[in-house]
Design a protein around this motif. Structure first.
Motif, PDB file in Angstrom:
ATOM      1  N   UNK A 108       1.188  -1.048   0.168  1.00  0.00           N
ATOM      2  CA  UNK A 108      -0.410   0.013  -0.313  1.00  0.00           C
ATOM      3  C   UNK A 108       0.911   1.388  -0.258  1.00  0.00           C
ATOM      4  N   UNK A 109       0.395   2.222  -0.930  1.00  0.00           N
ATOM      5  CA  UNK A 109       1.600   3.224  -1.142  1.00  0.00           C
ATOM      6  C   UNK A 109       0.344   4.365  -1.486  1.00  0.00           C
ATOM      7  N   UNK A 110       0.426   5.762  -1.032  1.00  0.00           N
ATOM      8  CA  UNK A 110      -0.283   6.828  -1.081  1.00  0.00           C
ATOM      9  C   UNK A 110       0.397   7.409  -2.864  1.00  0.00           C
ATOM     10  N   UNK A 111      -0.467   7.820  -3.940  1.00  0.00           N
ATOM     11  CA  UNK A 111      -0.408   8.023  -4.528  1.00  0.00           C
ATOM     12  C   UNK A 111      -1.425   9.230  -5.344  1.00  0.00           C
ATOM     13  N   UNK A 112      -0.879  10.010  -6.434  1.00  0.00           N
ATOM     14  CA  UNK A 112      -1.796  11.006  -7.172  1.00  0.00           C
ATOM     15  C   UNK A 112      -2.684  10.401  -7.947  1.00  0.00           C
ATOM     16  N   UNK A 113      -3.587  10.911  -7.254  1.00  0.00           N
ATOM     17  CA  UNK A 113      -4.541  10.167  -9.269  1.00  0.00           C
ATOM     18  C   UNK A 113      -4.767  11.605 -10.537  1.00  0.00           C
ATOM     19  N   UNK A 114      -5.676  11.200 -11.508  1.00  0.00           N
ATOM     20  CA  UNK A 114      -5.309  11.684 -12.845  1.00  0.00           C
ATOM     21  C   UNK A 114      -5.373  13.446 -12.247  1.00  0.00           C
ATOM     22  N   UNK A 115      -6.793  13.811 -11.441  1.00  0.00           N
ATOM     23  CA  UNK A 115      -6.780  14.819 -10.416  1.00  0.00           C
ATOM     24  C   UNK A 115      -5.823  15.834 -10.010  1.00  0.00           C
ATOM     25  N   UNK A 116      -5.004  14.746  -9.824  1.00  0.00           N
ATOM     26  CA  UNK A 116      -4.102  15.484  -8.231  1.00  0.00           C
ATOM     27  C   UNK A 116      -4.554  15.073  -6.889  1.00  0.00           C
ATOM     28  N   UNK A 117      -5.574  14.332  -6.650  1.00  0.00           N
ATOM     29  CA  UNK A 117      -6.332  13.929  -5.100  1.00  0.00           C
ATOM     30  C   UNK A 117      -5.597  12.516  -4.983  1.00  0.00           C
ATOM     31  N   UNK A 118      -4.953  12.620  -3.346  1.00  0.00           N
ATOM     32  CA  UNK A 118      -4.278  11.500  -2.752  1.00  0.00           C
ATOM     33  C   UNK A 118      -5.128  10.326  -2.765  1.00  0.00           C
ATOM     34  N   UNK A 119      -4.826   9.746  -3.099  1.00  0.00           N
ATOM     35  CA  UNK A 119      -5.814   7.905  -2.956  1.00  0.00           C
ATOM     36  C   UNK A 119      -4.467   6.605  -2.635  1.00  0.00           C
ATOM     37  N   UNK A 120      -5.258   5.605  -1.963  1.00  0.00           N
ATOM     38  CA  UNK A 120      -4.339   4.386  -1.211  1.00  0.00           C
ATOM     39  C   UNK A 120      -3.932   3.599  -3.326  1.00  0.00           C
ATOM     40  N   UNK A 121      -2.854   3.204  -3.604  1.00  0.00           N
ATOM     41  CA  UNK A 121      -2.531   2.320  -4.076  1.00  0.00           C
ATOM     42  C   UNK A 121      -2.586   1.047  -3.895  1.00  0.00           C
ATOM     43  N   UNK A 122      -2.998   0.516  -3.936  1.00  0.00           N
ATOM     44  CA  UNK A 122      -3.174  -0.741  -3.474  1.00  0.00           C
ATOM     45  C   UNK A 122      -2.432  -1.714  -4.757  1.00  0.00           C
TER      46      UNK A 122
END
Length: 104
Positions: A53-67
């Motif tokens: 699990x890590x934090x990553x920005x989506x296309x809109x720049x919002x921080x999301x959890x990447x699993x």
């Protein structure tokens, strides 16, 4: 009194995180099953395992959890191959599979 409220809030947050993670895991499992069916390979154990699990920005720049989920599959029934499903939030980001043999 304040300590009890903090403890309750922490426990509630942990439960919400776990339930959210279970929904993402179910979505990853369905996506991998569908992908394996489309490629005519057999998903082994009908299971995806959380690998990171890590934090990553989506296309809109919002921080999301990447699993990252790992799974195993077979093309001929004799070998086991590994695959990886990356989920960003509740969306499938990618599914990658090791090169595998197939019978023609």
């Amino acid at each position: 009194m304040l300590d009890d409220l903090i403890l309750i809030a922490l426990l509630l947050s942990a439960c919400l995180y776990w339930f959210s993670g279970q929904r993402v895991k179910e979505a990853a499992l369905k996506a991998v099953q569908t992908h394996c069916l489309e490629l005519d390979v057999q998903m082994l154990d009908e299971y995806v395992a959380l690998a990171g699990i890590r934090l990553k920005r989506d296309r809109t720049g919002k921080m999301q959890l990447q699993r990252t989920f790992r799974f195993e599959f077979s093309s001929t029934g004799n070998e086991r191959y590994n695959g990886v499903c990356m989920m960003l939030g509740r969306r499938v980001e990618s599914i990658q599979m090791e090169p595998y043999r197939f019978d023609s």
